[in-house]
Each structure stands twice: as C-alpha cells, then as structure tokens.
Scaffold this motif. Sequence first.
Motif, short mmCIF file in Angstrom:
data_model
loop_
_atom_site.label_atom_id
_atom_site.label_comp_id
_atom_site.label_asym_id
_atom_site.label_seq_id
_atom_site.Cartn_x
_atom_site.Cartn_y
_atom_site.Cartn_z
N ARG A 53 -6.19 -9.12 0.66
CA ARG A 53 -6.78 -7.97 -0.04
C ARG A 53 -7.16 -6.87 0.94
O ARG A 53 -6.87 -5.69 0.72
CB ARG A 53 -8.02 -8.42 -0.82
N GLN A 54 -7.79 -7.26 2.05
CA GLN A 54 -8.20 -6.29 3.05
C GLN A 54 -7.00 -5.58 3.68
O GLN A 54 -7.00 -4.35 3.85
CB GLN A 54 -9.01 -6.99 4.14
N VAL A 55 -5.98 -6.35 4.01
CA VAL A 55 -4.79 -5.76 4.64
C VAL A 55 -4.09 -4.81 3.68
O VAL A 55 -3.57 -3.76 4.09
CB VAL A 55 -3.82 -6.88 5.11
N TYR A 56 -4.11 -5.15 2.40
CA TYR A 56 -3.42 -4.32 1.40
C TYR A 56 -4.18 -3.03 1.11
O TYR A 56 -3.62 -1.93 1.18
CB TYR A 56 -3.21 -5.11 0.11
N TYR A 57 -5.46 -3.16 0.79
CA TYR A 57 -6.21 -1.99 0.34
C TYR A 57 -6.86 -1.20 1.48
O TYR A 57 -6.92 0.03 1.43
CB TYR A 57 -7.30 -2.42 -0.65
N GLU A 58 -7.36 -1.87 2.50
CA GLU A 58 -8.06 -1.17 3.56
C GLU A 58 -7.13 -0.74 4.69
O GLU A 58 -7.21 0.39 5.17
CB GLU A 58 -9.20 -2.05 4.09
N GLU A 59 -6.24 -1.65 5.10
CA GLU A 59 -5.30 -1.29 6.17
C GLU A 59 -4.04 -0.64 5.61
O GLU A 59 -3.30 0.02 6.36
CB GLU A 59 -4.91 -2.54 6.96
N GLN A 60 -3.79 -0.86 4.32
CA GLN A 60 -2.59 -0.34 3.65
C GLN A 60 -1.33 -0.72 4.43
O GLN A 60 -0.47 0.10 4.72
CB GLN A 60 -2.69 1.18 3.48
N ASN A 61 -1.27 -2.01 4.75
CA ASN A 61 -0.17 -2.52 5.58
C ASN A 61 0.58 -3.61 4.82
O ASN A 61 0.47 -4.80 5.13
CB ASN A 61 -0.74 -3.07 6.90
N LEU A 62 1.36 -3.19 3.83
CA LEU A 62 2.12 -4.14 3.03
C LEU A 62 3.15 -4.91 3.86
O LEU A 62 3.33 -6.12 3.64
CB LEU A 62 2.79 -3.43 1.86
N PRO A 63 3.86 -4.29 4.81
CA PRO A 63 4.82 -5.05 5.62
C PRO A 63 4.19 -6.25 6.32
O PRO A 63 4.84 -7.28 6.49
CB PRO A 63 5.34 -4.01 6.62
N ARG A 64 2.94 -6.12 6.74
CA ARG A 64 2.25 -7.24 7.40
C ARG A 64 2.09 -8.41 6.43
O ARG A 64 2.21 -9.58 6.80
CB ARG A 64 0.89 -6.76 7.90
N ILE A 65 1.82 -8.09 5.17
CA ILE A 65 1.68 -9.12 4.13
C ILE A 65 3.03 -9.77 3.85
O ILE A 65 3.11 -11.00 3.68
CB ILE A 65 1.10 -8.50 2.84
N VAL A 66 4.08 -8.97 3.83
CA VAL A 66 5.43 -9.51 3.59
C VAL A 66 5.80 -10.50 4.68
O VAL A 66 6.33 -11.59 4.40
CB VAL A 66 6.47 -8.37 3.51
N THR A 67 5.52 -10.16 5.93
CA THR A 67 5.81 -11.06 7.04
C THR A 67 5.05 -12.37 6.90
O THR A 67 5.60 -13.45 7.11
CB THR A 67 5.45 -10.39 8.38
N TYR A 68 3.79 -12.28 6.52
CA TYR A 68 2.97 -13.48 6.30
C TYR A 68 3.55 -14.35 5.19
O TYR A 68 3.62 -15.58 5.30
CB TYR A 68 1.54 -13.05 5.96
N CYS A 69 3.99 -13.71 4.11
CA CYS A 69 4.57 -14.43 2.98
C CYS A 69 5.86 -15.13 3.39
O CYS A 69 6.10 -16.29 3.02
CB CYS A 69 4.83 -13.44 1.84
N GLN A 70 6.69 -14.46 4.15
CA GLN A 70 7.95 -15.05 4.62
C GLN A 70 7.70 -16.26 5.51
O GLN A 70 8.42 -17.26 5.44
CB GLN A 70 8.76 -14.00 5.35
N LYS A 71 6.66 -16.17 6.35
CA LYS A 71 6.33 -17.30 7.22
C LYS A 71 5.94 -18.53 6.41
O LYS A 71 6.29 -19.66 6.76
CB LYS A 71 5.19 -16.91 8.17
N ASP A 72 5.23 -18.31 5.32
CA ASP A 72 4.83 -19.43 4.46
C ASP A 72 6.05 -20.07 3.79
O ASP A 72 6.10 -21.29 3.60
CB ASP A 72 3.84 -18.97 3.40
N VAL A 73 7.03 -19.25 3.43
CA VAL A 73 8.26 -19.80 2.84
C VAL A 73 8.98 -20.68 3.87
O VAL A 73 9.44 -21.79 3.55
CB VAL A 73 9.19 -18.67 2.35
N ILE A 74 9.09 -20.19 5.10
CA ILE A 74 9.75 -20.96 6.15
C ILE A 74 9.02 -22.28 6.39
O ILE A 74 9.64 -23.35 6.48
CB ILE A 74 9.82 -20.13 7.46
N THR A 75 7.70 -22.22 6.46
CA THR A 75 6.92 -23.44 6.69
C THR A 75 7.07 -24.41 5.54
O THR A 75 7.25 -25.62 5.75
CB THR A 75 5.43 -23.09 6.89
N THR A 76 7.02 -23.92 4.30
CA THR A 76 7.19 -24.79 3.13
C THR A 76 8.56 -25.45 3.14
O THR A 76 8.70 -26.65 2.85
CB THR A 76 7.01 -24.00 1.83
N ALA A 77 9.59 -24.69 3.49
CA ALA A 77 10.94 -25.24 3.55
C ALA A 77 11.03 -26.34 4.61
O ALA A 77 11.64 -27.40 4.37
CB ALA A 77 11.95 -24.13 3.86
#
Length: 237
Positions: free
Chosen positions: A192-216
């Motif tokens: 939430r902080q990264v999205y609304y306060e930092e306005q850094n959506l690419p950082r969130i996307v990278t985090y999400c992709q890492k979770d997919v790799i780890t889950t796989a």
Amino acid sequence: MLKTLDLNQIMVIDIETVPQYAHYSDVPQHLQDLWEQKTHYQRSAEQSPEDFYEKAGIMAEFGKIVCVSLGIFYTQDKKQHLRIKSFYGHDELDLLKDFNMLLEKQPASLMFCAHNGKEFDFPYLCRRFLINGLDIPKQLELSGKKPWEVNHIDTMELWKFGDYKHYTSLNLLAAILNVPTPKDDIDGSMVRQVYYEEQNLPRIVTYCQKDVITTAQVLLKLKGVEEISAENITIVT
C-alpha cells in the motif's frame, strides 16, 4: 497426485492488492459506515476504523488488484523452463480484461497454483471480476463443481497435510525446503505504501513476479523434481 501432475498444464499466479482509496478520508461515507461494521470485531479496542484502513487491500470489497503475475512451465531441450508475465496498472478493469483475454486462449482444464491461493488469490480474483461486471474465467469458476473437479493447487494447503489450523508463509516454506529465493526489498505489508506514497508500481510488479518464481520452485520441491535454474526463467513483457 503431485507425482503425476503435468507441469505444462499448470499456471502459477500471485496477485498484489491495495485499498481502493489512498486515504480513509477519501472513502465515501456510506462505505466508511460499512467498513466500520465489517471490521468491528477485527479491530482492537484502541484501533479506529481509519487506523485499520491500511488493511483494506486484503478485503476484496474494499481493495483492488494492481498486479497479477503468472508463471507458465514449459520444456525445452529436455530442461524445465518457466516464463513469467504480469498484468498491472491503475485501472483494475483493464487489467482484469487483459488477464481474461489470456485465459480465454487456455483450456478450461488449466490448473492454477498459488500459495494460500484458496484463501486469498482465487476468491479475491473471482470477487473483483464480478465487482467489475466481468464473467468469472472458466478456470476460476467453482459453481457446480465437485471438490475433486476444482483445478486449483495451493502450496500452503499441500504443506498442511490435513492440518487446517496450520499456516506457513511462502518465505518460511521456501527457507525450510532450501528453495533459493530472490532478495525482496519489500514485503506484503508495504505494498500500500509503495503504491500510494512512493507511486512505484514497477517495484510492486517485481515483488509479485518474485513470489511467482518462489511458488513455482516450492511446487517443484514438493513434487520431488529439480528446481529450475535462474537462466531458464524468463520474464516477458
């Protein structure tokens, strides 16, 4: 079951969500009233509805999806590969439409895999599809299906071994299984902080992709097969 799973029929997914509004004061009054009612028993005596609003992103009625990342297994040169793709943006409707267009090209038998997916990712997606006026994709549809007909795999559920009260985070499960995980500069509580306060959506996307790799990789470990090497993991735009 895991031993016979065809990895090429599995899509690993992860979603990142945030509150629909940046600040509680932006929430329409009637929704503030409903938020207060819904969270009444979840808040401590010291917490006001406004204080608790930072958790709105985990509730589909008050949150929205800002990123869906997915991983597809495929075999090339007799080696297992993983292709990662993400759908993300500030307009949730457009994001879900694009995700659905991809799913329409996939067979109804496609199996989704996520960590804690049955409690969070899968129902959250279904609810947000409906809230946005979209049909639920056939791969997510549960209506009329018997439990054994549902093509959803949950790595946390697999690790429970029938123990319904047991919760294990993805990071903990990866650590105890010796699954190498990419270094994260944020965690779920910071989205939430990264999205609304930092306005850094690419950082969130990278985090999400890492979770997919780890889950796989965790799924492969539970299946008893070799993990995918970093050079065989591709992120596509």
